[in-house]
Design a protein around this motif. Structure first.
Motif, mmCIF file in Angstrom:
data_model
loop_
_atom_site.group_PDB
_atom_site.id
_atom_site.type_symbol
_atom_site.label_atom_id
_atom_site.label_comp_id
_atom_site.label_asym_id
_atom_site.label_seq_id
_atom_site.Cartn_x
_atom_site.Cartn_y
_atom_site.Cartn_z
ATOM 1 N N GLN A 133 37.550 105.499 49.961
ATOM 2 C CA GLN A 133 37.291 106.524 48.198
ATOM 3 C C GLN A 133 35.575 106.443 49.131
ATOM 4 O O GLN A 133 34.483 107.654 49.140
ATOM 5 N N VAL A 139 31.134 110.000 39.907
ATOM 6 C CA VAL A 139 32.859 110.483 39.435
ATOM 7 C C VAL A 139 33.328 109.581 38.679
ATOM 8 O O VAL A 139 34.166 108.715 38.589
ATOM 9 N N PRO A 162 40.233 111.231 36.579
ATOM 10 C CA PRO A 162 41.144 112.009 35.403
ATOM 11 C C PRO A 162 41.935 110.651 34.003
ATOM 12 O O PRO A 162 42.005 109.379 34.157
ATOM 13 N N ARG A 188 36.287 119.234 34.951
ATOM 14 C CA ARG A 188 37.087 119.543 36.141
ATOM 15 C C ARG A 188 38.663 120.390 35.584
ATOM 16 O O ARG A 188 39.000 119.570 34.029
ATOM 17 N N ASN A 192 41.110 118.539 36.001
ATOM 18 C CA ASN A 192 42.210 118.302 36.061
ATOM 19 C C ASN A 192 41.917 116.755 35.496
ATOM 20 O O ASN A 192 42.571 115.604 35.193
ATOM 21 N N GLU A 231 38.994 115.409 35.606
ATOM 22 C CA GLU A 231 37.625 115.219 36.208
ATOM 23 C C GLU A 231 36.727 115.855 35.613
ATOM 24 O O GLU A 231 36.418 116.502 35.336
ATOM 25 N N VAL A 271 32.715 115.204 37.530
ATOM 26 C CA VAL A 271 31.613 114.615 37.899
ATOM 27 C C VAL A 271 29.665 114.805 37.851
ATOM 28 O O VAL A 271 29.884 116.076 37.558
ATOM 29 N N ARG A 329 34.102 119.485 45.189
ATOM 30 C CA ARG A 329 35.288 118.706 45.369
ATOM 31 C C ARG A 329 35.603 117.191 46.161
ATOM 32 O O ARG A 329 36.997 117.175 46.317
ATOM 33 N N THR A 384 36.335 113.053 44.260
ATOM 34 C CA THR A 384 37.269 113.180 43.390
ATOM 35 C C THR A 384 38.080 111.616 43.577
ATOM 36 O O THR A 384 38.334 110.893 44.895
ATOM 37 N N THR A 414 41.412 111.877 42.950
ATOM 38 C CA THR A 414 42.749 112.414 42.958
ATOM 39 C C THR A 414 42.956 111.981 44.709
ATOM 40 O O THR A 414 44.117 113.208 44.992
ATOM 41 N N LYS A 415 42.076 112.043 45.355
ATOM 42 C CA LYS A 415 42.786 112.116 46.318
ATOM 43 C C LYS A 415 43.440 110.834 47.630
ATOM 44 O O LYS A 415 43.178 110.368 46.748
#
Length: 191
Positions: free
Chosen positions: A50, A110, A113, A159, A161, A163, A165, A185, A188, A190-191
């Motif tokens: 990431q 970053v 959550p 955000r 969710n 998060e 940033v 986005r 993140t 979350t991916k």
């Protein structure tokens, strides 16, 4: 390309709103933490992948957000020290580049959550000199702040969710660009 252009237009709109919304700085609170925040737990290998994607994104988006930026060089992502580790809940890095004939440095962080405990209102009341708070185009809110002692300007995107940033710079007048990056986005957990 369409996404980058949409983000750029959103950033410009955010700064346009920021100029007229300074009376809202820290007054309207965004529900924090959001309901049903799902924690993210990743391995060092997943986080490194990431981080590499984040750096590639910075190399691609900085010349667009900072129109004509050259020599874009992201540093290694990490926490208090460079490098990632298992179950890390935030990552940050610096990016150096040349913009309008001057050397510029930004810092991006970053947060996964649930990692960022302060609501936008609490952040503005206790920790920062906020200049405005505006909604972003995806259900979040962006808070603009500055620290006159160190010449720092910042855009912090909260955000839905959970998060957060944020991107800061030591170059005045870069708030529009910082907002474009903070609301992107692609940055993140979350991916």
């Amino acid at each position: 390309m369409r996404k980058v252009m949409a983000a750029a237009l959103t950033g410009l709109a955010l700064v346009g709103l920021a100029g007229t919304a300074s009376a809202q700085a820290g007054q309207a609170d965004y529900p924090w933490p959001p309901k049903d925040v799902t924690p993210v737990h990743k391995t060092k290998a997943e986080l490194q992948k990431q981080a590499d994607e984040f750096s590639a994104r910075q190399e691609k988006t900085y010349p667009r957000a900072f129109r004509g930026a050259r020599n874009v060089e992201p540093s290694q992502w990490g926490g208090e020290a460079a490098g990632v580790f298992d179950d890390m809940q935030y990552m940050g890095n610096t990016v150096t580049f040349t913009y309008k004939g001057q050397n510029v440095t930004t810092y991006t962080q970053v947060n996964a959550p649930g990692q960022h405990a302060w609501s936008p209102k609490e952040y503005c009341e206790k920790y920062a000199k906020c200049t405005s708070t505006v909604s972003d185009h995806k259900g979040g809110v962006t808070v603009f702040a500055k620290d006159d002692r160190f010449g720092i300007v910042e855009a912090r995107n909260f955000r839905p969710n959970g998060e957060v940033v944020w991107v800061q710079s030591w170059t005045a007048g870069t708030e529009a660009q910082l907002a474009v990056l903070a609301t992107d986005r692609a940055f993140t957990f979350t991916k």
